[in-house]
Design a protein around this motif. Sequence first.
Motif, PDB file in Angstrom:
ATOM      1  N   GLU A  49       0.848  -1.193   0.000  1.00 24.26           N
ATOM      2  CA  GLU A  49       0.000   0.000   0.000  1.00 24.26           C
ATOM      3  C   GLU A  49       0.885   1.246   0.000  1.00 24.26           C
ATOM      4  N   ALA A  50       0.821   2.010  -1.086  1.00 24.15           N
ATOM      5  CA  ALA A  50       1.627   3.222  -1.207  1.00 24.15           C
ATOM      6  C   ALA A  50       0.859   4.424  -0.680  1.00 24.15           C
ATOM      7  N   GLY A  51       1.571   5.302   0.020  1.00 24.28           N
ATOM      8  CA  GLY A  51       0.945   6.493   0.561  1.00 24.28           C
ATOM      9  C   GLY A  51       1.975   7.389   1.213  1.00 24.28           C
ATOM     10  N   PRO A  52       1.532   8.493   1.818  1.00 26.52           N
ATOM     11  CA  PRO A  52       2.470   9.417   2.470  1.00 26.52           C
ATOM     12  C   PRO A  52       3.184   8.735   3.638  1.00 26.52           C
ATOM     13  N   VAL A  53       4.453   9.104   3.826  1.00 27.94           N
ATOM     14  CA  VAL A  53       5.258   8.583   4.931  1.00 27.94           C
ATOM     15  C   VAL A  53       5.570   9.738   5.875  1.00 27.94           C
ATOM     16  N   THR A  54       5.177   9.602   7.125  1.00 28.10           N
ATOM     17  CA  THR A  54       5.431  10.628   8.134  1.00 28.10           C
ATOM     18  C   THR A  54       6.678  10.263   8.934  1.00 28.10           C
ATOM     19  N   GLY A  55       7.645  11.180   8.999  1.00 26.00           N
ATOM     20  CA  GLY A  55       8.844  10.936   9.798  1.00 26.00           C
ATOM     21  C   GLY A  55       9.707   9.817   9.276  1.00 26.00           C
ATOM     22  N   GLY A  56       9.778   9.687   7.955  1.00 24.02           N
ATOM     23  CA  GLY A  56      10.566   8.608   7.376  1.00 24.02           C
ATOM     24  C   GLY A  56      12.051   8.722   7.688  1.00 24.02           C
ATOM     25  N   GLY A  57      12.693   7.590   7.850  1.00 25.69           N
ATOM     26  CA  GLY A  57      14.133   7.542   8.071  1.00 25.69           C
ATOM     27  C   GLY A  57      14.854   7.061   6.830  1.00 25.69           C
ATOM     28  N   LYS A 217      28.483   1.377  -1.779  1.00 25.20           N
ATOM     29  CA  LYS A 217      27.556   2.115  -0.924  1.00 25.20           C
ATOM     30  C   LYS A 217      26.137   2.122  -1.507  1.00 25.20           C
ATOM     31  N   PHE A 218      25.168   2.296  -0.609  1.00 28.95           N
ATOM     32  CA  PHE A 218      23.770   2.336  -1.008  1.00 28.95           C
ATOM     33  C   PHE A 218      22.989   3.236  -0.067  1.00 28.95           C
ATOM     34  N   THR A 219      21.824   3.676  -0.526  1.00 28.43           N
ATOM     35  CA  THR A 219      20.906   4.478   0.286  1.00 28.43           C
ATOM     36  C   THR A 219      19.477   4.059  -0.018  1.00 28.43           C
ATOM     37  N   ILE A 220      18.687   3.859   1.034  1.00 28.96           N
ATOM     38  CA  ILE A 220      17.248   3.587   0.905  1.00 28.96           C
ATOM     39  C   ILE A 220      16.525   4.657   1.705  1.00 28.96           C
ATOM     40  N   THR A 221      15.708   5.444   1.051  1.00 33.78           N
ATOM     41  CA  THR A 221      15.123   6.636   1.668  1.00 33.78           C
ATOM     42  C   THR A 221      13.651   6.458   2.033  1.00 33.78           C
ATOM     43  N   ASP A 222      13.200   7.380   2.882  1.00 29.66           N
ATOM     44  CA  ASP A 222      11.773   7.531   3.201  1.00 29.66           C
ATOM     45  C   ASP A 222      11.165   6.242   3.751  1.00 29.66           C
ATOM     46  N   VAL A 223      11.900   5.620   4.688  1.00 27.71           N
ATOM     47  CA  VAL A 223      11.455   4.358   5.284  1.00 27.71           C
ATOM     48  C   VAL A 223      10.599   4.670   6.514  1.00 27.71           C
ATOM     49  N   PRO A 224       9.378   4.156   6.611  1.00 23.73           N
ATOM     50  CA  PRO A 224       8.577   4.383   7.814  1.00 23.73           C
ATOM     51  C   PRO A 224       9.307   3.857   9.049  1.00 23.73           C
ATOM     52  N   PRO A 225       9.260   4.570  10.169  1.00 26.19           N
ATOM     53  CA  PRO A 225       9.934   4.092  11.381  1.00 26.19           C
ATOM     54  C   PRO A 225       9.470   2.688  11.763  1.00 26.19           C
ATOM     55  N   GLN A 241      20.585 -12.012   5.437  1.00 26.94           N
ATOM     56  CA  GLN A 241      19.440 -11.300   6.013  1.00 26.94           C
ATOM     57  C   GLN A 241      19.762 -10.865   7.434  1.00 26.94           C
ATOM     58  N   GLN A 242      19.348  -9.647   7.773  1.00 26.39           N
ATOM     59  CA  GLN A 242      19.570  -9.137   9.123  1.00 26.39           C
ATOM     60  C   GLN A 242      18.485  -8.137   9.479  1.00 26.39           C
ATOM     61  N   PRO A 243      18.178  -7.986  10.774  1.00 27.89           N
ATOM     62  CA  PRO A 243      17.189  -6.986  11.185  1.00 27.89           C
ATOM     63  C   PRO A 243      17.793  -5.588  11.142  1.00 27.89           C
ATOM     64  N   VAL A 244      16.954  -4.610  10.892  1.00 26.10           N
ATOM     65  CA  VAL A 244      17.388  -3.213  10.915  1.00 26.10           C
ATOM     66  C   VAL A 244      16.245  -2.381  11.501  1.00 26.10           C
ATOM     67  N   THR A 245      16.595  -1.473  12.407  1.00 27.85           N
ATOM     68  CA  THR A 245      15.604  -0.592  13.024  1.00 27.85           C
ATOM     69  C   THR A 245      15.812   0.829  12.511  1.00 27.85           C
ATOM     70  N   VAL A 246      14.732   1.412  12.028  1.00 25.03           N
ATOM     71  CA  VAL A 246      14.771   2.751  11.457  1.00 25.03           C
ATOM     72  C   VAL A 246      14.038   3.706  12.398  1.00 25.03           C
ATOM     73  N   ALA A 247      14.724   4.779  12.797  1.00 28.29           N
ATOM     74  CA  ALA A 247      14.136   5.798  13.661  1.00 28.29           C
ATOM     75  C   ALA A 247      13.595   6.938  12.807  1.00 28.29           C
ATOM     76  N   ALA A 248      12.562   7.600  13.314  1.00 31.94           N
ATOM     77  CA  ALA A 248      11.918   8.689  12.575  1.00 31.94           C
ATOM     78  C   ALA A 248      12.911   9.816  12.293  1.00 31.94           C
ATOM     79  N   GLY A 249      13.013  10.178  11.019  1.00 31.72           N
ATOM     80  CA  GLY A 249      13.805  11.318  10.619  1.00 31.72           C
ATOM     81  C   GLY A 249      15.300  11.176  10.782  1.00 31.72           C
ATOM     82  N   LYS A 250      15.792   9.968  11.020  1.00 35.53           N
ATOM     83  CA  LYS A 250      17.223   9.782  11.270  1.00 35.53           C
ATOM     84  C   LYS A 250      17.814   8.739  10.324  1.00 35.53           C
ATOM     85  N   PRO A 251      19.116   8.848  10.065  1.00 35.18           N
ATOM     86  CA  PRO A 251      19.774   7.814   9.256  1.00 35.18           C
ATOM     87  C   PRO A 251      20.151   6.599  10.105  1.00 35.18           C
ATOM     88  N   THR A 252      20.075   5.456   9.511  1.00 36.62           N
ATOM     89  CA  THR A 252      20.584   4.217  10.108  1.00 36.62           C
ATOM     90  C   THR A 252      21.759   3.755   9.264  1.00 36.62           C
TER      91      THR A 252
END
Length: 261
Positions: A49-57, A217-225, A241-252
């Motif tokens: 489901e595509a839509g607006p992302v608030t506070g994407g990391g 190097k790589f970048t994946i943008t606008d990820v929902p927290p 495969q590994q887990p990754v936690t994305v914080a609102a408005g911050k880079p991981t």
Amino acid sequence: MAVTLFATNCPGDIDNQESAVMTALAMKWLIGVSAMVIAVATTPAQAYEAGPVTGGGTIVGKVVFNDVVPTRKIIPNKDVEVCGGPREEPLIEVGPDKGVQNAVVYLVEVAKGKAWPAQGKTPELTNHKCRFEPEVQVIRAGPLDVVNNDPMLHNTHGYYGKRTAFNMALPNQGQRIPTELTRPGTVRIDCDAHGWMEGWIYVVDNPYYAITGADGKFTITDVPPGTYNLVAIQSFTGPLQQPVTVAAGKPTDLTIELKKQ
């Protein structure tokens, strides 16, 4: 006068009746299980489901390979005027700082998030000088055009695992054949006419993916927290495969080390 008739059974008749009852019960059980399997198999996966992302990391990182880079010997045995002569090619492209080029990084099981990139022309897989161009690409499930730029026959064959996704002969230069890759997964490409040719298409079900550059190097943008499963894959090493936690408005920031399978 009412007469009641009682059926009398011999032991053999009783055994036959019990056998018939057990067979009927078994058939009902098999039908029930089959219906359950069919129901599960035909239940569609939840669509992204595509839509607006608030506070994407943002996920930023580098894919590295610290081992000795293996090579393969290629000895073209036909069409050498186009395909070239014998050569050594690395099985994994690694820069001087150990960064891996053309590794694919993506998130799995993302239910909703940013919109897909604007679709331009249909993705293409091109046979050019007995190579696939691009050698590695990521596409959304859907159409793909297979193109022959060479002046001789290519037979382009794509596989989901061992199952054929498409198999097409392209005898003419400039020929273009449309096909469909309808489900997510890794599609390995080869040429039945030139056995050394190899390419990879990664079909994804969400827009959170990247292909590493020459520096790894790589970048994946606008990820929902939230917390996700991230996959990094390259044809020689296979997936990691590994887990990754994305914080609102911050880079991981990640460093992902691939290793030989």
